[in-house]
Motif scaffolding. Sequence first.
Motif, PDB file in Angstrom:
ATOM      1  N   UNK A   1       5.422  80.342  86.634  1.00 27.70           N
ATOM      2  CA  UNK A   1       5.917  81.258  86.448  1.00 27.70           C
ATOM      3  C   UNK A   1       7.705  81.239  86.774  1.00 27.70           C
ATOM      4  N   UNK A   2       8.374  80.529  87.251  1.00 26.47           N
ATOM      5  CA  UNK A   2       9.623  80.241  87.261  1.00 26.47           C
ATOM      6  C   UNK A   2      10.196  79.736  85.720  1.00 26.47           C
ATOM      7  N   UNK A   3       9.841  78.517  85.688  1.00 24.69           N
ATOM      8  CA  UNK A   3       9.513  77.953  84.554  1.00 24.69           C
ATOM      9  C   UNK A   3       9.543  79.390  83.311  1.00 24.69           C
ATOM     10  N   UNK A   4       8.586  79.832  82.661  1.00 25.07           N
ATOM     11  CA  UNK A   4       7.572  80.443  82.051  1.00 25.07           C
ATOM     12  C   UNK A   4       9.150  81.337  82.278  1.00 25.07           C
ATOM     13  N   UNK A   5       9.761  82.180  82.592  1.00 25.16           N
ATOM     14  CA  UNK A   5      10.689  83.358  83.297  1.00 25.16           C
ATOM     15  C   UNK A   5      11.874  82.466  82.617  1.00 25.16           C
ATOM     16  N   UNK A   6      12.506  80.960  83.041  1.00 27.33           N
ATOM     17  CA  UNK A   6      13.886  79.972  82.489  1.00 27.33           C
ATOM     18  C   UNK A   6      13.187  80.026  80.909  1.00 27.33           C
TER      19      UNK A   6
ATOM     20  N   UNK B   1      -1.330  72.778  77.278  1.00 28.68           N
ATOM     21  CA  UNK B   1      -1.136  73.615  79.047  1.00 28.68           C
ATOM     22  C   UNK B   1      -1.433  75.191  79.042  1.00 28.68           C
ATOM     23  N   UNK B   2      -2.531  75.478  78.763  1.00 25.04           N
ATOM     24  CA  UNK B   2      -2.858  76.956  79.028  1.00 25.04           C
ATOM     25  C   UNK B   2      -1.910  78.392  78.928  1.00 25.04           C
ATOM     26  N   UNK B   3      -0.980  78.398  80.317  1.00 24.70           N
ATOM     27  CA  UNK B   3      -0.076  79.213  81.193  1.00 24.70           C
ATOM     28  C   UNK B   3       1.331  79.061  80.016  1.00 24.70           C
ATOM     29  N   UNK B   4       1.668  77.688  79.249  1.00 22.61           N
ATOM     30  CA  UNK B   4       3.109  77.350  79.543  1.00 22.61           C
ATOM     31  C   UNK B   4       3.699  78.420  78.031  1.00 22.61           C
ATOM     32  N   UNK B   5       5.158  78.226  78.562  1.00 26.49           N
ATOM     33  CA  UNK B   5       5.654  78.861  77.145  1.00 26.49           C
ATOM     34  C   UNK B   5       5.489  79.308  75.746  1.00 26.49           C
ATOM     35  N   UNK B   6       5.168  78.088  75.425  1.00 29.55           N
ATOM     36  CA  UNK B   6       5.244  77.989  73.925  1.00 29.55           C
ATOM     37  C   UNK B   6       3.284  78.576  73.237  1.00 29.55           C
ATOM     38  N   UNK B   7       2.533  78.813  74.375  1.00 29.18           N
ATOM     39  CA  UNK B   7       1.176  78.470  74.505  1.00 29.18           C
ATOM     40  C   UNK B   7       1.221  80.620  74.679  1.00 29.18           C
ATOM     41  N   UNK B   8       2.160  80.769  75.238  1.00 26.61           N
ATOM     42  CA  UNK B   8       1.887  81.837  75.203  1.00 26.61           C
ATOM     43  C   UNK B   8       2.984  82.726  74.149  1.00 26.61           C
ATOM     44  N   UNK B   9       4.232  82.660  73.295  1.00 28.92           N
ATOM     45  CA  UNK B   9       4.582  83.193  72.577  1.00 28.92           C
ATOM     46  C   UNK B   9       4.073  82.450  70.850  1.00 28.92           C
ATOM     47  N   UNK B  10       3.521  81.840  71.053  1.00 28.48           N
ATOM     48  CA  UNK B  10       2.284  81.163  69.782  1.00 28.48           C
ATOM     49  C   UNK B  10       1.145  81.818  69.594  1.00 28.48           C
ATOM     50  N   UNK B  11       0.485  82.988  70.298  1.00 30.72           N
ATOM     51  CA  UNK B  11      -0.244  83.645  70.944  1.00 30.72           C
ATOM     52  C   UNK B  11      -0.209  85.143  70.491  1.00 30.72           C
ATOM     53  N   UNK B  12       1.369  85.526  70.676  1.00 28.38           N
ATOM     54  CA  UNK B  12       1.499  86.573  70.417  1.00 28.38           C
ATOM     55  C   UNK B  12       1.835  86.565  69.216  1.00 28.38           C
TER      56      UNK B  12
END
Length: 850
Positions: A563-568, A613-624
């Motif tokens: 969560x800290x990595x994703x927040x940064x 990494x399913x929970x990575x920032x890239x995966x979340x952003x591209x998913x949005x």
Amino acid sequence: MTAIKHALQRDIFTPNDERLLGIVNVCKAGKKKKNCFLCATVTTERPVQVKVVKVKKSDKGDFYKRQQTWELRDLTEVDAKDASKENPEFDLHFEKVYRWLASSTAEKNSFISCIWKLNQRYLRKKVEFVNVSSQLLEELPKAEESVPSGESQSVAGGDEDALDDYQELSTREEQDIESMMEMCEYAISNAEAFAEQLSRELQVLDGANIQSIMASEKQVNILMQLLDEALGEVDTIEGKLSSYEEMLQSVKEQMDQISQSNRLIQISNTNNGKLLDEIQFLVNYMDLSKGHIRALQEGDLTSPKGIEACINASEALLQCMNVALRPGHEKLMAVTQQQLLFAELRDTFARRLTNHLNNVFVHQGHDQSSTLSQHTAELTLPKHSPLHRDLLRYAKLMEWLKNTHREKYEGLSRTYVDYMSRLYEREIKDFFEVAKIKMAGTTKEAKGKFATLPRKESALKQDTESLHGSSGKLTGSTSSLNKLTVQGSNSRRSQSSSLLDMGNMSASDLDVADRTKFDKIFEQVLSELEPLCLAEQDFISKFFKLQQHPAVIPPLAQVSLKDMVRLMMNKIFQSIETELNSLIALGDKIDSFNSLYMLVKMSHHVWTAENVDPASYLSTTLGNVLVTVKRNFDKCISGQIRQMEEVKISKKSKVGILPFVTNFEEFAELAETIFRNAERRGDLDKAYVKLIRAVFMNVEKVANESQKTPRDVVMMENFHHIFSTLSRLKISCLDAERREAKHKYTEHLQSYVINSLGQPLEKLNHFFEGVEARVAQGVREEEVSYQLAFNKQELRKVIKEYPGKEVKKGLDNLYKKVDKHLCEEESLLQVVWHSMQDEFIRQYNIAQSH
């Protein structure tokens, strides 16, 4: 019963080394009487095992057999049913309750008594006897008297008692008895005389013993005198022992003093050893070398060698500060002074490290902007690997700072995020500006224009075989039909197939090259962003120590680190999602079909990111962003359907192939190319179904509203085009629609042929329609000619009105009319005209048969 008992002992129990002690003749209570015997037995070998055995006669009745066995130790309760009255029933409680009915009360009581005695003798766990008279158990010996001597001894266990009281003679005793009996011949024949002789000899021996004792009185006196002398010697020895004891007592006191001194010396040595251990412990674990102190105070944080020295010094300092002190160490002045020194060194080095890394972050945040110009023209993002490589040298120092000064560590994290977010925002903004310029440049000249999409011509191959008839009377007419076919094909006029008002359409002017270029640009954008984000996330995890092995930390803490990595990452790349959505909106505005490319590319990159990494920032952003792309794709499909519904028909020109039919063909060709082996194929299949349903519905709508072109022609040509497109593209999800299009095309072709053929031979057509109506009403075909309106004379009158010249003229006019109705793009004139030839000959053959 005695005979049965002996038989059972001989045949069943003796072979198994068992003795039968009790028996009762029983049958199961409440059932048909099938007599059997319950036997109480013990084994002849030790340890003794006591059993209850159920024995019954064989079916042939010639021998007994063992049916069931229970261990007596498994018996928990014996229920005699009634203690005061005679009752032959009783229950034995093993793993379940067995209810029995004895042949007599006496047998039951005898068997229960036997069970009681065996239980008392051999079992530690006593069986509970319920409803059994205490008098029966107390008078057990009396009950045995009524049994024969052999049985009484067996049941009561007398032989077992005899075995316990018997003591075997020794070998010497046995030899003495044998020799004595050999000296007296009548020892066996006359036992009483032998016993009297033995008694006399015993008396003689007793007298000899008394005389011997009386004769030894002198020796006794001598022995007593010797005992008195021995007592005097004992008193002398006791005196000496007392003097020795006094001497030993003084020695003991001296030895006690020596022992106490040795003990004190030993305690002193032990204390000195422990003190030395404590001093060595403090020296080993709380002493920091001068080199480490110098590195912490003034070590070079810019050179690799200086950084390594600082890392070693910081780790040594951390070990000294984290050493587990033993009880009492904290009270030592030296320990307190060392702890103060360590705290001062820690704070000093933490300030130096924080100031240095702050300067590095600020410098990198401002300095990188000068390198943007060389990347923008190439549509590439600057690589930050040199910066990451330089900063990763400080990773261990950041871990040290995280463990010692959490607030400074968090301050550095905020500083890094702040300056890097500004840097990335400038780079990403410039990068997307170049991407937008390149996208807009592909259609710069086509902006604001609207034109119909290019149409693909396809013709259904038909065999133009010569006509065959059953009669030669219409040879001239058939030849004229063939001539008309040739003439019509040579003189067919070229005309525009578009009769629609395209003012309401918003199709794109982009050609295939433009769309391919857009696809490459969009792929380039995603390909540049993906490694940038992954590299930055990997750097953050390593540099700020936010990536730990699962075995080191608990799962909840691991989730917190992610969560800290994703927040940064969200703060550093906060502009990526906005810029991507803006770029997607531009691509959709340039050409709505671009949403197909974007859906496939974005889905692929999301799938790739989730695998990493399913929970990575890239995966979340591209998913949005993928949600936005899917929404644009759905909007594109809805727009195509809306354009179909808003199409208007020109009243002055023929319809031909409708534009949205051609648009669907182009959409399907483009989509099949784009979605080949794509992850989101299911979305395309759903869109296909929606579009083809709308195409079918609106083709029928236009056909119903058409005034210039017959409805059957509109339906036939457009559904023929749809069928050809679906057959060529082989879209599996549209197989049902392909069959439906073929059916509609064939149906309306036949309808158009019949309706058009009736116009040049109208009366003849009405005649045959009447014939078919009569047949449909149930009149037999051979009986239709007997009706006045449809006999042969009436048919000849109708045929006379259409001589060969008149028929040729009518067919010539029909050919011209068909040519006028049909559009040039679909090339169905020959197909329709051959169908009319076949229909004409069919009607002629019907007329000949009548």
